[in-house]
Design a protein around this motif. Structure first.
Motif, PDB file in Angstrom:
ATOM      1  N   PRO A  89      66.894  18.132 -34.138  1.00 28.23           N
ATOM      2  CA  PRO A  89      66.405  17.684 -35.456  1.00 28.23           C
ATOM      3  C   PRO A  89      64.929  17.255 -35.414  1.00 28.23           C
ATOM      4  O   PRO A  89      64.174  17.508 -36.355  1.00 28.23           O
ATOM      5  N   ILE A  90      64.519  16.651 -34.318  1.00 27.82           N
ATOM      6  CA  ILE A  90      63.127  16.246 -34.178  1.00 27.82           C
ATOM      7  C   ILE A  90      62.245  17.481 -34.023  1.00 27.82           C
ATOM      8  O   ILE A  90      61.163  17.558 -34.607  1.00 27.82           O
ATOM      9  N   GLN A  91      62.705  18.459 -33.263  1.00 26.04           N
ATOM     10  CA  GLN A  91      61.960  19.713 -33.105  1.00 26.04           C
ATOM     11  C   GLN A  91      61.751  20.372 -34.466  1.00 26.04           C
ATOM     12  O   GLN A  91      60.640  20.817 -34.781  1.00 26.04           O
ATOM     13  N   ARG A  92      62.794  20.418 -35.292  1.00 26.97           N
ATOM     14  CA  ARG A  92      62.665  21.026 -36.622  1.00 26.97           C
ATOM     15  C   ARG A  92      61.669  20.244 -37.488  1.00 26.97           C
ATOM     16  O   ARG A  92      60.863  20.834 -38.209  1.00 26.97           O
ATOM     17  N   ALA A  93      61.716  18.910 -37.408  1.00 30.00           N
ATOM     18  CA  ALA A  93      60.779  18.087 -38.185  1.00 30.00           C
ATOM     19  C   ALA A  93      59.339  18.354 -37.748  1.00 30.00           C
ATOM     20  O   ALA A  93      58.442  18.465 -38.592  1.00 30.00           O
ATOM     21  N   LEU A  94      59.115  18.476 -36.439  1.00 27.19           N
ATOM     22  CA  LEU A  94      57.771  18.770 -35.939  1.00 27.19           C
ATOM     23  C   LEU A  94      57.321  20.167 -36.371  1.00 27.19           C
ATOM     24  O   LEU A  94      56.155  20.370 -36.709  1.00 27.19           O
ATOM     25  N   ALA A 150      59.675  14.522 -23.808  1.00 29.82           N
ATOM     26  CA  ALA A 150      60.050  15.822 -24.381  1.00 29.82           C
ATOM     27  C   ALA A 150      59.544  15.930 -25.818  1.00 29.82           C
ATOM     28  O   ALA A 150      59.025  16.981 -26.223  1.00 29.82           O
ATOM     29  N   ILE A 151      59.658  14.855 -26.591  1.00 30.91           N
ATOM     30  CA  ILE A 151      59.169  14.859 -27.979  1.00 30.91           C
ATOM     31  C   ILE A 151      57.653  15.051 -27.994  1.00 30.91           C
ATOM     32  O   ILE A 151      57.121  15.795 -28.807  1.00 30.91           O
ATOM     33  N   ALA A 152      56.956  14.393 -27.080  1.00 31.19           N
ATOM     34  CA  ALA A 152      55.505  14.575 -26.986  1.00 31.19           C
ATOM     35  C   ALA A 152      55.181  16.021 -26.623  1.00 31.19           C
ATOM     36  O   ALA A 152      54.254  16.616 -27.181  1.00 31.19           O
ATOM     37  N   SER A 153      55.944  16.607 -25.725  1.00 31.68           N
ATOM     38  CA  SER A 153      55.720  18.003 -25.329  1.00 31.68           C
ATOM     39  C   SER A 153      55.965  18.967 -26.484  1.00 31.68           C
ATOM     40  O   SER A 153      55.390  20.053 -26.527  1.00 31.68           O
ATOM     41  N   MET A 154      56.822  18.564 -27.422  1.00 32.77           N
ATOM     42  CA  MET A 154      57.096  19.397 -28.593  1.00 32.77           C
ATOM     43  C   MET A 154      55.962  19.354 -29.603  1.00 32.77           C
ATOM     44  O   MET A 154      55.946  20.150 -30.537  1.00 32.77           O
ATOM     45  N   VAL A 185      50.082  19.386 -40.767  1.00 37.41           N
ATOM     46  CA  VAL A 185      49.870  17.959 -40.505  1.00 37.41           C
ATOM     47  C   VAL A 185      48.957  17.822 -39.287  1.00 37.41           C
ATOM     48  O   VAL A 185      49.173  18.460 -38.265  1.00 37.41           O
ATOM     49  N   ASP A 186      47.941  16.996 -39.402  1.00 39.95           N
ATOM     50  CA  ASP A 186      46.954  16.840 -38.334  1.00 39.95           C
ATOM     51  C   ASP A 186      47.413  15.921 -37.218  1.00 39.95           C
ATOM     52  O   ASP A 186      47.074  16.130 -36.054  1.00 39.95           O
ATOM     53  N   PHE A 187      48.148  14.876 -37.551  1.00 41.97           N
ATOM     54  CA  PHE A 187      48.533  13.867 -36.566  1.00 41.97           C
ATOM     55  C   PHE A 187      49.996  13.527 -36.798  1.00 41.97           C
ATOM     56  O   PHE A 187      50.365  13.060 -37.880  1.00 41.97           O
ATOM     57  N   LYS A 188      50.827  13.793 -35.798  1.00 44.54           N
ATOM     58  CA  LYS A 188      52.277  13.652 -35.953  1.00 44.54           C
ATOM     59  C   LYS A 188      52.800  12.426 -35.204  1.00 44.54           C
ATOM     60  O   LYS A 188      52.613  12.310 -33.997  1.00 44.54           O
ATOM     61  N   ILE A 189      53.451  11.532 -35.940  1.00 46.14           N
ATOM     62  CA  ILE A 189      54.064  10.328 -35.367  1.00 46.14           C
ATOM     63  C   ILE A 189      55.572  10.453 -35.515  1.00 46.14           C
ATOM     64  O   ILE A 189      56.072  10.714 -36.608  1.00 46.14           O
ATOM     65  N   VAL A 190      56.290  10.277 -34.419  1.00 44.27           N
ATOM     66  CA  VAL A 190      57.751  10.271 -34.447  1.00 44.27           C
ATOM     67  C   VAL A 190      58.200   8.863 -34.096  1.00 44.27           C
ATOM     68  O   VAL A 190      57.864   8.336 -33.040  1.00 44.27           O
ATOM     69  N   SER A 191      58.955   8.255 -34.990  1.00 45.18           N
ATOM     70  CA  SER A 191      59.473   6.905 -34.781  1.00 45.18           C
ATOM     71  C   SER A 191      60.971   7.000 -34.558  1.00 45.18           C
ATOM     72  O   SER A 191      61.687   7.574 -35.373  1.00 45.18           O
ATOM     73  N   LYS A 213      75.707  14.014 -29.356  1.00 44.17           N
ATOM     74  CA  LYS A 213      75.541  12.608 -29.061  1.00 44.17           C
ATOM     75  C   LYS A 213      74.237  12.057 -29.622  1.00 44.17           C
ATOM     76  O   LYS A 213      74.064  10.860 -29.682  1.00 44.17           O
ATOM     77  N   GLY A 214      73.295  12.896 -29.944  1.00 38.97           N
ATOM     78  CA  GLY A 214      72.038  12.394 -30.477  1.00 38.97           C
ATOM     79  C   GLY A 214      71.189  11.727 -29.414  1.00 38.97           C
ATOM     80  O   GLY A 214      71.161  12.136 -28.271  1.00 38.97           O
ATOM     81  N   LEU A 215      70.502  10.657 -29.778  1.00 34.89           N
ATOM     82  CA  LEU A 215      69.604   9.980 -28.853  1.00 34.89           C
ATOM     83  C   LEU A 215      70.261   8.825 -28.123  1.00 34.89           C
ATOM     84  O   LEU A 215      69.630   8.172 -27.312  1.00 34.89           O
TER      85      LEU A 215
END
Length: 92
Positions: free
Chosen positions: A15-20, A55-59, A28-34, A1-3
């Motif tokens: 997919p976001i976990q893999r990108a991080l 959860a994304i922040a925790s990752m 990468v020093d500073f990670k932004i997820v949009s 279902k995704g997000l």
């Protein structure tokens, strides 16, 4: 279902976990997820969106920026991943 899932248990963040992880590998020093999510003209994010953002922040994301609703929604600052210790807000 995704997000777009109504139930956080159905949200797929892999997919976001893999990108991080790729960002970590690239040092990468500073990670932004949009993330494009939310219901138009709603003044507050849904519980699912808030849980997913946390959860994304925790990752490892330093900033999680949701966009779509066409109105400003409140922000939240979460001190995770050691920041709370660096700022002296938690016991080591």
């Amino acid at each position: 279902k995704g997000l777009s899932a109504d139930d956080f248990a159905q949200v797929r963040l892999d997919p976001i976990q893999r990108a991080l992880e790729d960002m970590d590998a690239d040092r990468v020093d500073f990670k932004i997820v949009s993330v494009h999510w939310g219901f138009e003209y709603e003044m507050y994010p849904t519980q699912t969106e808030m849980l997913a953002a946390r959860a994304i922040a925790s990752m490892g994301a330093d900033v999680v920026m949701g966009h779509h609703p066409h109105v400003p929604q409140p922000n939240e600052i979460c001190l995770l991943n050691g920041y709370e210790k660096r700022l002296g807000l938690a016991e080591a």
